[in-house]
Design a protein around this motif. Structure first.
Motif, PDB file in Angstrom:
ATOM      1  N   SER A 395       0.839  -1.200   0.000  1.00 36.35           N
ATOM      2  CA  SER A 395       0.000   0.000   0.000  1.00 36.35           C
ATOM      3  C   SER A 395       0.875   1.252   0.000  1.00 36.35           C
ATOM      4  O   SER A 395       2.088   1.191   0.232  1.00 36.35           O
ATOM      5  CB  SER A 395      -0.894   0.017   1.242  1.00 36.35           C
ATOM      6  OG  SER A 395      -0.111   0.180   2.413  1.00 36.35           O
ATOM      7  N   THR A 396       0.239   2.402  -0.239  1.00 35.33           N
ATOM      8  CA  THR A 396       0.962   3.673  -0.227  1.00 35.33           C
ATOM      9  C   THR A 396       1.609   3.911   1.138  1.00 35.33           C
ATOM     10  O   THR A 396       2.776   4.329   1.228  1.00 35.33           O
ATOM     11  CB  THR A 396       0.002   4.827  -0.560  1.00 35.33           C
ATOM     12  OG1 THR A 396      -0.516   4.630  -1.866  1.00 35.33           O
ATOM     13  CG2 THR A 396       0.713   6.172  -0.497  1.00 35.33           C
ATOM     14  N   ARG A 397       0.871   3.650   2.202  1.00 43.55           N
ATOM     15  CA  ARG A 397       1.408   3.877   3.548  1.00 43.55           C
ATOM     16  C   ARG A 397       2.592   2.944   3.835  1.00 43.55           C
ATOM     17  O   ARG A 397       3.602   3.357   4.423  1.00 43.55           O
ATOM     18  CB  ARG A 397       0.303   3.679   4.579  1.00 43.55           C
ATOM     19  CG  ARG A 397       0.694   4.090   6.000  1.00 43.55           C
ATOM     20  CD  ARG A 397      -0.515   3.997   6.916  1.00 43.55           C
ATOM     21  NE  ARG A 397      -1.528   4.962   6.522  1.00 43.55           N
ATOM     22  CZ  ARG A 397      -1.517   6.234   6.880  1.00 43.55           C
ATOM     23  NH1 ARG A 397      -0.524   6.707   7.622  1.00 43.55           N
ATOM     24  NH2 ARG A 397      -2.487   7.039   6.502  1.00 43.55           N
ATOM     25  N   ALA A 398       2.487   1.687   3.387  1.00 44.28           N
ATOM     26  CA  ALA A 398       3.578   0.736   3.612  1.00 44.28           C
ATOM     27  C   ALA A 398       4.823   1.133   2.829  1.00 44.28           C
ATOM     28  O   ALA A 398       5.955   1.054   3.333  1.00 44.28           O
ATOM     29  CB  ALA A 398       3.132  -0.671   3.229  1.00 44.28           C
ATOM     30  N   ILE A 399       4.610   1.602   1.591  1.00 40.05           N
ATOM     31  CA  ILE A 399       5.745   2.039   0.773  1.00 40.05           C
ATOM     32  C   ILE A 399       6.430   3.231   1.421  1.00 40.05           C
ATOM     33  O   ILE A 399       7.664   3.327   1.460  1.00 40.05           O
ATOM     34  CB  ILE A 399       5.274   2.373  -0.659  1.00 40.05           C
ATOM     35  CG1 ILE A 399       4.782   1.110  -1.364  1.00 40.05           C
ATOM     36  CG2 ILE A 399       6.390   3.024  -1.465  1.00 40.05           C
ATOM     37  CD1 ILE A 399       4.111   1.372  -2.688  1.00 40.05           C
ATOM     38  N   ALA A 400       5.633   4.165   1.949  1.00 36.99           N
ATOM     39  CA  ALA A 400       6.198   5.347   2.610  1.00 36.99           C
ATOM     40  C   ALA A 400       7.063   4.935   3.795  1.00 36.99           C
ATOM     41  O   ALA A 400       8.155   5.491   4.022  1.00 36.99           O
ATOM     42  CB  ALA A 400       5.072   6.274   3.056  1.00 36.99           C
ATOM     43  N   ALA A 401       6.596   3.950   4.568  1.00 38.68           N
ATOM     44  CA  ALA A 401       7.365   3.498   5.732  1.00 38.68           C
ATOM     45  C   ALA A 401       8.666   2.832   5.291  1.00 38.68           C
ATOM     46  O   ALA A 401       9.727   3.050   5.898  1.00 38.68           O
ATOM     47  CB  ALA A 401       6.518   2.529   6.557  1.00 38.68           C
ATOM     48  N   MET A 402       8.615   2.039   4.226  1.00 36.28           N
ATOM     49  CA  MET A 402       9.809   1.349   3.738  1.00 36.28           C
ATOM     50  C   MET A 402      10.862   2.320   3.218  1.00 36.28           C
ATOM     51  O   MET A 402      12.067   2.110   3.398  1.00 36.28           O
ATOM     52  CB  MET A 402       9.434   0.369   2.621  1.00 36.28           C
ATOM     53  CG  MET A 402       8.593  -0.802   3.076  1.00 36.28           C
ATOM     54  SD  MET A 402       8.107  -1.831   1.669  1.00 36.28           S
ATOM     55  CE  MET A 402       6.954  -2.946   2.467  1.00 36.28           C
ATOM     56  N   LEU A 403      10.396   3.399   2.569  1.00 41.14           N
ATOM     57  CA  LEU A 403      11.328   4.358   1.980  1.00 41.14           C
ATOM     58  C   LEU A 403      11.630   5.527   2.910  1.00 41.14           C
ATOM     59  O   LEU A 403      12.392   6.441   2.534  1.00 41.14           O
ATOM     60  CB  LEU A 403      10.753   4.889   0.656  1.00 41.14           C
ATOM     61  CG  LEU A 403      10.479   3.838  -0.433  1.00 41.14           C
ATOM     62  CD1 LEU A 403       9.919   4.505  -1.671  1.00 41.14           C
ATOM     63  CD2 LEU A 403      11.749   3.070  -0.767  1.00 41.14           C
ATOM     64  N   VAL A 404      11.002   5.539   4.068  1.00 44.13           N
ATOM     65  CA  VAL A 404      11.169   6.602   5.062  1.00 44.13           C
ATOM     66  C   VAL A 404      10.818   7.965   4.451  1.00 44.13           C
ATOM     67  O   VAL A 404      11.583   8.930   4.504  1.00 44.13           O
ATOM     68  CB  VAL A 404      12.608   6.609   5.635  1.00 44.13           C
ATOM     69  CG1 VAL A 404      12.661   7.442   6.914  1.00 44.13           C
ATOM     70  CG2 VAL A 404      13.117   5.213   5.910  1.00 44.13           C
ATOM     71  N   VAL A 405       9.664   8.014   3.847  1.00 47.63           N
ATOM     72  CA  VAL A 405       9.127   9.267   3.301  1.00 47.63           C
ATOM     73  C   VAL A 405       7.664   9.361   3.721  1.00 47.63           C
ATOM     74  O   VAL A 405       7.121   8.427   4.309  1.00 47.63           O
ATOM     75  CB  VAL A 405       9.262   9.324   1.755  1.00 47.63           C
ATOM     76  CG1 VAL A 405      10.719   9.312   1.334  1.00 47.63           C
ATOM     77  CG2 VAL A 405       8.494   8.171   1.104  1.00 47.63           C
ATOM     78  N   THR A 406       7.027  10.454   3.382  1.00 41.42           N
ATOM     79  CA  THR A 406       5.614  10.619   3.718  1.00 41.42           C
ATOM     80  C   THR A 406       4.739   9.960   2.645  1.00 41.42           C
ATOM     81  O   THR A 406       5.167   9.826   1.482  1.00 41.42           O
ATOM     82  CB  THR A 406       5.233  12.102   3.812  1.00 41.42           C
ATOM     83  OG1 THR A 406       5.362  12.696   2.509  1.00 41.42           O
ATOM     84  CG2 THR A 406       6.135  12.829   4.799  1.00 41.42           C
ATOM     85  N   PRO A 407       3.528   9.565   2.992  1.00 32.86           N
ATOM     86  CA  PRO A 407       2.609   9.037   1.972  1.00 32.86           C
ATOM     87  C   PRO A 407       2.364  10.026   0.836  1.00 32.86           C
ATOM     88  O   PRO A 407       2.182   9.621  -0.317  1.00 32.86           O
ATOM     89  CB  PRO A 407       1.322   8.768   2.768  1.00 32.86           C
ATOM     90  CG  PRO A 407       1.793   8.515   4.165  1.00 32.86           C
ATOM     91  CD  PRO A 407       2.963   9.434   4.358  1.00 32.86           C
ATOM     92  N   ALA A 408       2.367  11.333   1.158  1.00 36.81           N
ATOM     93  CA  ALA A 408       2.169  12.346   0.103  1.00 36.81           C
ATOM     94  C   ALA A 408       3.292  12.286  -0.922  1.00 36.81           C
ATOM     95  O   ALA A 408       3.061  12.476  -2.131  1.00 36.81           O
ATOM     96  CB  ALA A 408       2.088  13.738   0.721  1.00 36.81           C
ATOM     97  N   THR A 409       4.518  12.019  -0.467  1.00 31.91           N
ATOM     98  CA  THR A 409       5.645  11.905  -1.401  1.00 31.91           C
ATOM     99  C   THR A 409       5.472  10.693  -2.306  1.00 31.91           C
ATOM    100  O   THR A 409       5.741  10.758  -3.513  1.00 31.91           O
ATOM    101  CB  THR A 409       6.971  11.798  -0.615  1.00 31.91           C
ATOM    102  OG1 THR A 409       7.127  12.958   0.184  1.00 31.91           O
ATOM    103  CG2 THR A 409       8.153  11.658  -1.561  1.00 31.91           C
ATOM    104  N   VAL A 410       5.008   9.593  -1.741  1.00 31.22           N
ATOM    105  CA  VAL A 410       4.768   8.400  -2.558  1.00 31.22           C
ATOM    106  C   VAL A 410       3.687   8.691  -3.602  1.00 31.22           C
ATOM    107  O   VAL A 410       3.816   8.313  -4.780  1.00 31.22           O
ATOM    108  CB  VAL A 410       4.343   7.215  -1.670  1.00 31.22           C
ATOM    109  CG1 VAL A 410       3.965   6.004  -2.531  1.00 31.22           C
ATOM    110  CG2 VAL A 410       5.461   6.849  -0.706  1.00 31.22           C
ATOM    111  N   LYS A 411       2.630   9.379  -3.184  1.00 36.27           N
ATOM    112  CA  LYS A 411       1.564   9.719  -4.128  1.00 36.27           C
ATOM    113  C   LYS A 411       2.087  10.610  -5.251  1.00 36.27           C
ATOM    114  O   LYS A 411       1.689  10.468  -6.418  1.00 36.27           O
ATOM    115  CB  LYS A 411       0.419  10.420  -3.398  1.00 36.27           C
ATOM    116  CG  LYS A 411      -0.369   9.493  -2.482  1.00 36.27           C
ATOM    117  CD  LYS A 411      -1.476  10.247  -1.764  1.00 36.27           C
ATOM    118  CE  LYS A 411      -2.255   9.327  -0.827  1.00 36.27           C
ATOM    119  NZ  LYS A 411      -3.321  10.052  -0.089  1.00 36.27           N
ATOM    120  N   LYS A 412       2.987  11.531  -4.927  1.00 32.05           N
ATOM    121  CA  LYS A 412       3.573  12.397  -5.961  1.00 32.05           C
ATOM    122  C   LYS A 412       4.397  11.584  -6.940  1.00 32.05           C
ATOM    123  O   LYS A 412       4.335  11.796  -8.157  1.00 32.05           O
ATOM    124  CB  LYS A 412       4.427  13.487  -5.297  1.00 32.05           C
ATOM    125  CG  LYS A 412       5.021  14.484  -6.271  1.00 32.05           C
ATOM    126  CD  LYS A 412       3.954  15.228  -7.050  1.00 32.05           C
ATOM    127  CE  LYS A 412       3.138  16.132  -6.159  1.00 32.05           C
ATOM    128  NZ  LYS A 412       2.162  16.939  -6.947  1.00 32.05           N
TER     129      LYS A 412
END
Length: 440
Positions: A395-412
């Motif tokens: 998920s977006t939230r899981a990806i953000a945690a793995m990459l140590v970024v915010t979910p908004a950054t993943v969405k961008k």
């Protein structure tokens, strides 16, 4: 006596000409710097013979009568674009806002055709201002929605989405139901891509397709088709078959008798999709070719480009490379005007993935591939990393945690990926990246 008779006849002719509203309109527009060609005036006079009656003294009545008769006939309205465009300016100068709104609403149908995208946007904006002045919230919603489609077609995706959604909300607020808000005769292809790009299809489509008892057969048919189209792309074939079949039945039962050319473009597109679901390849080819040919006559430029792209991608992934190549080359028949981003991407795909080796066939002329020098499709290392995690099902939230970024950054990152791959969902982006060799 003969000379006097000649002078009297000339005076009579001049007086009759002065009473002819179309010619009065011509002189009034010429006075204001909007000269109309005599051929257009003659056509209007023939199409509206009652306009020669001296009792009708207001020249704008001819333009209004014309749009009342041909309001949704894209070809006929486009034929007299210059006449109606000048009449719109005249109505605005006279502060006849209701009249200006009627003319602008008719011009909104061919506003997206050929080279008129920028001018079409300007006309729709004039109509929006006339709707505000008239207090007509229903038409305001329709025109704002149409402006969103035009902005999206020109590659202004975020602004197009905001306008499209604002138009829907305005129209919903002004009606107990939503009759005609989608304007499916001219913008169904844009609506499909717009809803897909912003992952907004479920909520909007459920709003329309969920209430099958309301009276808006046109919007319901489009909603069912779009929902079925999206379901097919997600691999939900039963849902897709049911929705597309229901849309076609609704069209045949409620719409067919009064449908114009633009509605037939949509019907052929629905038949193409149904044939794909049934695996009837000959019917797919015939319906797709007919839809594209009719769209060139009665649809807007984006609809034509979308139908070409859709069928080209379908034939490519079914191994029919020559057919895909021929379809993408047909973008060169676009009849001028600003290039659509959708067509530019199609030409780039042709240049990079379908061009034959030089040893087999002569090189294509530069004119045939104006965008051949565009750089190949590339993703950044971080974008590929995000896409690999998406492909793994995170998920977006899981990806953000793995990459140590915010979910908004993943969405961008995902927005950039969708734009570069011309994809409208995670599944489509992963499939496109694998097809292009961007993912191992």
């Amino acid at each position: 006596m003969g000379a006097a008779s000649g002078v009297a006849a000339a005076a009579s002719d001049a007086d009759a000409s002065a009473r002819h509203p179309v010619r009065v309109l011509s002189r009034e527009l010429e006075h204001d710097g909007h000269a109309l060609c005599s051929a257009a005036l003659d056509r209007i006079a023939l199409l509206l013979p009652a306009s020669a009656h001296p009792a009708r003294r207001d020249p704008l009545e001819d333009a209004l009568a014309y749009v009342e008769h041909y309001a949704e006939d894209v070809v006929q309205v486009e034929r007299e674009w210059d006449f109606l465009r000048a009449a719109l300016d005249l109505a605005l100068r006279r502060e006849r806002h209701a009249s200006a709104l009627r003319i602008a609403a008719a011009l909104a149908y061919p506003a997206g055709r050929r080279g008129r995208l920028a001018e079409g946007e300007h006309v729709v904006r004039l109509g929006i201002e006339a709707a505000r002045q008239s207090g007509d919230r229903r038409m305001l919603g329709l025109l704002v929605n149409r402006l969103g489609c035009l902005r999206f077609a020109r590659g202004h995706y975020q602004q197009g989405w905001r306008l499209w959604r604002a138009g829907l909300e305005l129209h919903r607020a002004s009606c107990s139901c939503q009759p005609g808000w989608w304007a499916p005769r001219i913008s169904f292809a844009t609506s499909v891509d717009l809803l897909s790009r912003f992952n907004a299809a479920p909520g909007v489509l459920d709003l329309l397709a969920g209430g099958r008892e309301h009276d808006d057969a046109e919007a319901l048919a489009v909603a069912l088709f779009v929902r079925g189209f999206q379901a097919h792309r997600r691999g939900q074939r039963d849902q897709a078959y049911g929705d597309v079949s229901a849309a076609l039945r609704l069209w045949a039962r409620e719409i067919h008798a009064c449908a114009g050319e633009s509605w037939h473009v949509l019907a052929l597109t629905m038949q193409t999709e149904l044939a794909r679901l049934e695996g009837a390849e000959d019917r797919v080819r015939d319906c797709a070719q007919a839809a594209i040919a009719l769209a060139r006559v009665a649809g807007d430029r984006y609809t034509t480009a979308a139908l070409i792209t859709d069928q080209a991608i379908y034939t490519y992934f079914n191994g029919r490379f020559d057919e895909s190549r021929a379809l993408l080359r047909s973008f060169d028949d676009d009849r001028g005007g600003d290039p659509l981003p959708l067509a530019v991407r199609g030409r780039r795909f042709l240049a990079e993935y379908l061009a034959e080796p030089a040893t087999r066939v002569p090189a294509l002329p530069v004119k045939a591939l104006p965008d051949a020098k565009l750089p190949p499709i590339r993703l950044s290392e971080r974008e590929i990393e995000v896409l690999r995690l998406v492909a793994a099902g995170h998920s977006t939230r899981a990806i953000a945690a793995m990459l140590v970024v915010t979910p908004a950054t993943v969405k961008k990152h995902l927005e950039h990926i969708y734009t570069r791959l011309d994809a409208h969902s995670r599944t489509a982006a992963v499939a496109a990246a694998r097809a292009l060799g961007l993912l191992a």
